[in-house]
Motif scaffolding. Structure first.
Motif, PDB file in Angstrom:
ATOM      1  N   LEU A  49      13.711  20.454   2.319  1.00 41.53           N
ATOM      2  CA  LEU A  49      12.648  20.328   1.305  1.00 41.53           C
ATOM      3  C   LEU A  49      12.349  18.867   0.975  1.00 41.53           C
ATOM      4  CD1 LEU A  49      13.741  23.241  -1.058  1.00 41.53           C
ATOM      5  CD2 LEU A  49      11.566  23.079   0.178  1.00 41.53           C
ATOM      6  N   GLU A  50      13.393  18.072   0.933  1.00 43.89           N
ATOM      7  CA  GLU A  50      13.145  16.665   0.624  1.00 43.89           C
ATOM      8  C   GLU A  50      12.385  15.976   1.749  1.00 43.89           C
ATOM      9  OE1 GLU A  50      17.064  15.330  -0.155  1.00 43.89           O
ATOM     10  OE2 GLU A  50      17.067  16.034  -2.228  1.00 43.89           O
ATOM     11  N   ASN A  51      12.629  16.423   2.977  1.00 47.98           N
ATOM     12  CA  ASN A  51      11.873  15.870   4.089  1.00 47.98           C
ATOM     13  C   ASN A  51      10.449  16.391   4.115  1.00 47.98           C
ATOM     14  OD1 ASN A  51      13.309  14.164   6.374  1.00 47.98           O
ATOM     15  ND2 ASN A  51      14.850  15.425   5.349  1.00 47.98           N
ATOM     16  N   ASP A  52      10.310  17.650   3.750  1.00 53.15           N
ATOM     17  CA  ASP A  52       8.971  18.234   3.765  1.00 53.15           C
ATOM     18  C   ASP A  52       8.877  19.274   2.662  1.00 53.15           C
ATOM     19  OD1 ASP A  52       6.494  19.244   4.226  1.00 53.15           O
ATOM     20  OD2 ASP A  52       6.965  20.167   6.162  1.00 53.15           O
ATOM     21  N   PRO A  53       8.258  18.934   1.567  1.00 51.71           N
ATOM     22  CA  PRO A  53       8.172  19.898   0.460  1.00 51.71           C
ATOM     23  C   PRO A  53       7.416  21.161   0.838  1.00 51.71           C
ATOM     24  CG  PRO A  53       7.625  17.672  -0.275  1.00 51.71           C
ATOM     25  CD  PRO A  53       7.684  17.624   1.209  1.00 51.71           C
ATOM     26  N   PHE A  54       6.681  21.122   1.947  1.00 48.82           N
ATOM     27  CA  PHE A  54       5.967  22.326   2.369  1.00 48.82           C
ATOM     28  C   PHE A  54       6.876  23.323   3.075  1.00 48.82           C
ATOM     29  CE2 PHE A  54       2.456  19.442   1.804  1.00 48.82           C
ATOM     30  CZ  PHE A  54       1.473  20.252   1.258  1.00 48.82           C
ATOM     31  N   THR A  55       8.118  22.977   3.267  1.00 44.22           N
ATOM     32  CA  THR A  55       9.049  23.884   3.954  1.00 44.22           C
ATOM     33  C   THR A  55       9.120  25.222   3.213  1.00 44.22           C
ATOM     34  OG1 THR A  55      10.349  21.976   4.648  1.00 44.22           O
ATOM     35  CG2 THR A  55      11.419  24.146   4.750  1.00 44.22           C
ATOM     36  N   ASP A  56       9.050  26.293   3.991  1.00 45.63           N
ATOM     37  CA  ASP A  56       9.126  27.625   3.381  1.00 45.63           C
ATOM     38  C   ASP A  56       9.742  28.582   4.403  1.00 45.63           C
ATOM     39  OD1 ASP A  56       8.928  29.527   1.486  1.00 45.63           O
ATOM     40  OD2 ASP A  56       6.739  29.663   1.495  1.00 45.63           O
ATOM     41  N   LEU A  57      10.248  29.665   3.890  1.00 47.50           N
ATOM     42  CA  LEU A  57      10.855  30.672   4.764  1.00 47.50           C
ATOM     43  C   LEU A  57       9.968  31.893   4.808  1.00 47.50           C
ATOM     44  CD1 LEU A  57      14.647  30.550   3.793  1.00 47.50           C
ATOM     45  CD2 LEU A  57      13.402  29.193   5.482  1.00 47.50           C
ATOM     46  N   ASP A  58       9.796  32.402   6.011  1.00 45.27           N
ATOM     47  CA  ASP A  58       8.988  33.615   6.186  1.00 45.27           C
ATOM     48  C   ASP A  58       9.858  34.816   5.825  1.00 45.27           C
ATOM     49  OD1 ASP A  58       7.448  35.713   6.961  1.00 45.27           O
ATOM     50  OD2 ASP A  58       7.012  34.932   8.980  1.00 45.27           O
ATOM     51  N   PRO A  59       9.496  35.572   4.807  1.00 43.62           N
ATOM     52  CA  PRO A  59      10.338  36.717   4.394  1.00 43.62           C
ATOM     53  C   PRO A  59      10.534  37.742   5.501  1.00 43.62           C
ATOM     54  CG  PRO A  59       8.610  36.259   2.784  1.00 43.62           C
ATOM     55  CD  PRO A  59       8.323  35.427   3.986  1.00 43.62           C
ATOM     56  N   ARG A  60       9.654  37.742   6.483  1.00 45.65           N
ATOM     57  CA  ARG A  60       9.791  38.726   7.557  1.00 45.65           C
ATOM     58  C   ARG A  60      10.833  38.286   8.575  1.00 45.65           C
ATOM     59  NH1 ARG A  60       3.657  38.658   9.266  1.00 45.65           N
ATOM     60  NH2 ARG A  60       4.264  36.462   9.115  1.00 45.65           N
ATOM     61  N   ARG A  61      11.183  37.031   8.559  1.00 43.11           N
ATOM     62  CA  ARG A  61      12.093  36.521   9.578  1.00 43.11           C
ATOM     63  C   ARG A  61      13.437  36.118   9.000  1.00 43.11           C
ATOM     64  NH1 ARG A  61       9.616  31.903  12.850  1.00 43.11           N
ATOM     65  NH2 ARG A  61      11.502  32.319  14.077  1.00 43.11           N
ATOM     66  N   PHE A  62      13.535  36.012   7.700  1.00 42.58           N
ATOM     67  CA  PHE A  62      14.795  35.591   7.092  1.00 42.58           C
ATOM     68  C   PHE A  62      15.275  36.663   6.131  1.00 42.58           C
ATOM     69  CE2 PHE A  62      12.819  31.706   8.526  1.00 42.58           C
ATOM     70  CZ  PHE A  62      13.873  31.004   9.093  1.00 42.58           C
ATOM     71  N   THR A  63      16.589  36.698   5.978  1.00 36.13           N
ATOM     72  CA  THR A  63      17.209  37.760   5.170  1.00 36.13           C
ATOM     73  C   THR A  63      17.040  37.456   3.695  1.00 36.13           C
ATOM     74  OG1 THR A  63      19.332  36.636   5.053  1.00 36.13           O
ATOM     75  CG2 THR A  63      18.939  38.012   6.989  1.00 36.13           C
ATOM     76  N   PRO A  64      17.172  38.484   2.867  1.00 35.76           N
ATOM     77  CA  PRO A  64      17.093  38.240   1.418  1.00 35.76           C
ATOM     78  C   PRO A  64      18.120  37.222   0.957  1.00 35.76           C
ATOM     79  CG  PRO A  64      16.914  40.571   1.871  1.00 35.76           C
ATOM     80  CD  PRO A  64      17.248  39.906   3.191  1.00 35.76           C
ATOM     81  N   GLY A  65      19.284  37.244   1.593  1.00 37.35           N
ATOM     82  CA  GLY A  65      20.289  36.259   1.206  1.00 37.35           C
ATOM     83  C   GLY A  65      19.837  34.837   1.494  1.00 37.35           C
ATOM     84  N   GLN A  66      19.267  34.675   2.665  1.00 35.29           N
ATOM     85  CA  GLN A  66      18.756  33.333   3.011  1.00 35.29           C
ATOM     86  C   GLN A  66      17.635  32.921   2.058  1.00 35.29           C
ATOM     87  OE1 GLN A  66      17.795  34.439   7.026  1.00 35.29           O
ATOM     88  NE2 GLN A  66      19.508  33.246   7.891  1.00 35.29           N
ATOM     89  N   LEU A  67      16.762  33.872   1.725  1.00 32.85           N
ATOM     90  CA  LEU A  67      15.656  33.572   0.808  1.00 32.85           C
ATOM     91  C   LEU A  67      16.180  33.195  -0.566  1.00 32.85           C
ATOM     92  CD1 LEU A  67      13.165  36.417   1.839  1.00 32.85           C
ATOM     93  CD2 LEU A  67      13.033  33.991   2.416  1.00 32.85           C
ATOM     94  N   ALA A  68      17.238  33.892  -0.990  1.00 33.69           N
ATOM     95  CA  ALA A  68      17.802  33.593  -2.315  1.00 33.69           C
ATOM     96  C   ALA A  68      18.384  32.182  -2.333  1.00 33.69           C
ATOM     97  CB  ALA A  68      18.872  34.629  -2.651  1.00 33.69           C
TER      98      ALA A  68
END
Lengths: 357, 209
Positions: A100-119
């Motif tokens: 995030l510090e390198n790129d504040p636009f970083t985001d995780l696709d909920p379809r490709r990452f687990t709820p744990g990773q999203l949390a």
């Protein structure tokens, strides 16, 4: 930040170990992109134990090849996601924060990452404060009907101010001021605060944010060049001056000249009757030339007296006024045509090579 | 009548085409010495001119005049005079107009009729006053071709004039004094000297289209 640095140092140690285990990079896998692709393939196959060392090699200071910011962010993200899967949530959060510090636009696709990773990623966003801004690629827009869109982002709820300002800071416009969380698209019609079309030049999209959670501040800026595309404008005509205008006052010698002219015509009549006539044809008749001589002399005297008392040249004044009026009308027509052309201005916006620190 | 040079600037109007009609009243003093003594006569005449100008450079002038001369001495006889002519004016400079033309004049007496055909080439100098429309006029011409029935070509023939012109709007008034002078050399006949002096008053009106 200190904890993040410690985590990165730990990661670097792990990478060194991994590199030692894997030996020197072979020639077929020595590029960052190749290594990242291999890591993602391992990750997709849930072969986390093999994916981790590959990703750690990319973010290692010892990695001998160049790494773009996007690749580094990609590596941090997959590294964090992999660490979540192996139960190292704290280390994962640190890598997410690095991404995030390198790129504040970083985001995780909920379809490709687990709820744990999203949390874990959400937690990282709460702990990290950064603002980002993006400008779409080169844009050609008609400001009368179209808008250019800027995208700004904050990692979490923040007070945000977004300005477009020329690099000499003389003119600008505030596009947004208020609270924002996450992505926000801002449209700009090319007008500045005075509602005039932005002049050509280099501009910066300035983003200043203050976290509503931690009170921290961050800012960024994106430069872009703005050009006008419009038909060539006409130059207005200069003011009339010098020989373009008639004298509006007669010089004092004008009266004398009029007198001389009248006397000259009278002398001409006298010369004709006195010298040019045939003397052998008898006595000269003085009445006819005297009539003209008297008329011319009287005209000269009257003109002399009149001009001495009336030095103005109303005819010339009127002519000059008409010429000035014509010049003014011509310039107004030029300005009108130029205004019509300016109204058709197309804005060409392109990212600038210079990027703010 | 004897003033072939006048109103050359009629063609100088700003419009592309100008037409000016002018009425002429003329007082004449005629003197001739055909070797038998001076025959003085004087009289008056009227006429008209039509000047058609193109731009401010060229003008064509057509004229017609008629009048009568009454004998003022014992050797003279009364005569009628009539004249038609055409002239081309070319404005060389704003103050200088070149002129050339041809005229046909007839003197009629109870005894005979004498026809004159003359070619003249000359120039008109205009002296504009500061007051718009007022000009002094001085002109001169030589007559390289003079054909008179019964006479040889003259060895001296010229015409000069001087006067004033006043214009106001479309109207114009001019007063001109001019002299035509001829000298025919002696041959089978005695030498002949002839001179026509005239004071012309011209009143014109321009029609611009």
């Amino acid at each position: 930040m200190r904890r993040l640095g410690a985590a990165l140092a730990l990661g670097a140690v792990c990478v060194r170990l991994a590199v030692a285990q894997a030996g020197a990079p072979d020639s077929t896998a020595d590029s960052t992109a190749q290594l990242l692709r291999q890591a993602r393939e391992r990750y997709e196959q849930v072969d986390i134990e093999r994916a981790l060392p590959l990703l750690q090699r990319v973010v290692s200071p010892d990695w001998p090849f160049s790494v773009t910011r996007a690749q580094r962010v990609d590596a941090y993200t997959y590294l964090a996601a992999s660490l979540v899967l192996v139960g190292a949530a704290d280390s994962a959060a640190r890598y997410f924060r690095a991404a995030l510090e390198n790129d504040p636009f970083t985001d995780l696709d909920p379809r490709r990452f687990t709820p744990g990773q999203l949390a874990v990623f959400r937690d990282a966003r709460r702990l990290t404060f950064a603002v980002g801004a993006r400008l779409v690629g080169a844009v050609r827009l008609d400001p009368r009907t179209e808008r250019v869109t800027f995208t700004v982002v904050t990692t979490h709820l923040a007070t945000l101010r977004v300005d477009v300002r020329s690099t000499d800071a003389s003119v600008g416009r505030t596009l947004f001021q208020g609270e924002s969380d996450g992505l926000r698209e801002l449209a700009w019609n090319g007008l500045l605060a005075d509602d005039r079309l932005a002049p050509p030049g280099r501009y910066a999209l300035l983003v200043d944010g203050r976290s509503r959670l931690a009170g921290r501040v961050d800012s960024t800026r994106v430069y872009f060049d703005l050009r006008h595309e419009l038909p060539a404008l006409e130059d207005t005509l200069p003011d009339l001056r010098g020989r373009q205008l008639l004298p509006e006052h007669y010089p004092p010698s004008a009266a004398t000249r009029d007198l001389v002219k009248g006397l000259g015509v009278a002398a001409g009549a006298a010369l004709i009757s006195g010298t040019l006539v045939d003397g052998r044809l008898g006595s000269r008749s003085a009445a006819l030339p005297a009539t003209v001589a008297a008329t011319a002399t009287l005209t000269g005297v009257i003109a002399f007296v009149w001009r001495r008392h009336h030095p103005n040249a109303p005819g010339n004044v009127a002519v000059n006024a008409r010429r000035r009026q014509e010049r003014q009308a011509a310039n107004e027509a030029i300005r009108r045509r130029n205004a019509e052309r300016i109204a058709q201005t197309i804005l060409l916006i392109a990212p600038a090579s210079g990027v703010a620190p | 009548m004897c003033v072939p040079l006048a109103l050359g600037a009629n063609a100088r109007a700003a419009a592309q085409w100008t037409v000016r009609a002018t009425g002429v009243a003329v007082v004449m003093r005629h003197r001739v010495d055909a070797g038998y003594g001076i025959e003085p006569s004087s009289g008056a005449g009227v006429g008209a001119e039509l000047v058609v100008g193109n731009g401010d450079r060229l003008a064509v002038r057509l004229l017609a005049q008629t009048g009568s001369l009454d004998a003022d001495g014992p050797g003279a006889v009364d005569r009628d005079v009539a004249e038609v002519g055409a002239e081309l004016d070319v404005v060389v400079l704003p103050w200088l107009t070149a002129q050339a033309g041809v005229r046909r004049r007839t003197y009629s007496t109870v005894l005979a009729r004498q026809r004159w055909t003359t070619l003249h080439v000359g120039a008109e100098l205009r002296l504009p006053f500061t007051e718009t429309g007022v000009s002094g006029i001085v002109s001169g011409a030589v007559l390289p071709g003079v054909w008179v029935n019964g006479l040889d070509q003259p060895d001296l023939a010229f015409a000069v004039a001087s006067g004033m012109e006043y214009r106001r709007g479309r109207a114009s008034v001019a007063v001109l004094y001019g002299v035509e002078r001829y000298r025919f050399p002696a041959g089978a006949r005695p030498s002949r000297r002839e001179q026509m002096a005239a004071l012309a008053l011209k009143v014109g009106w321009s029609v611009t289209r």
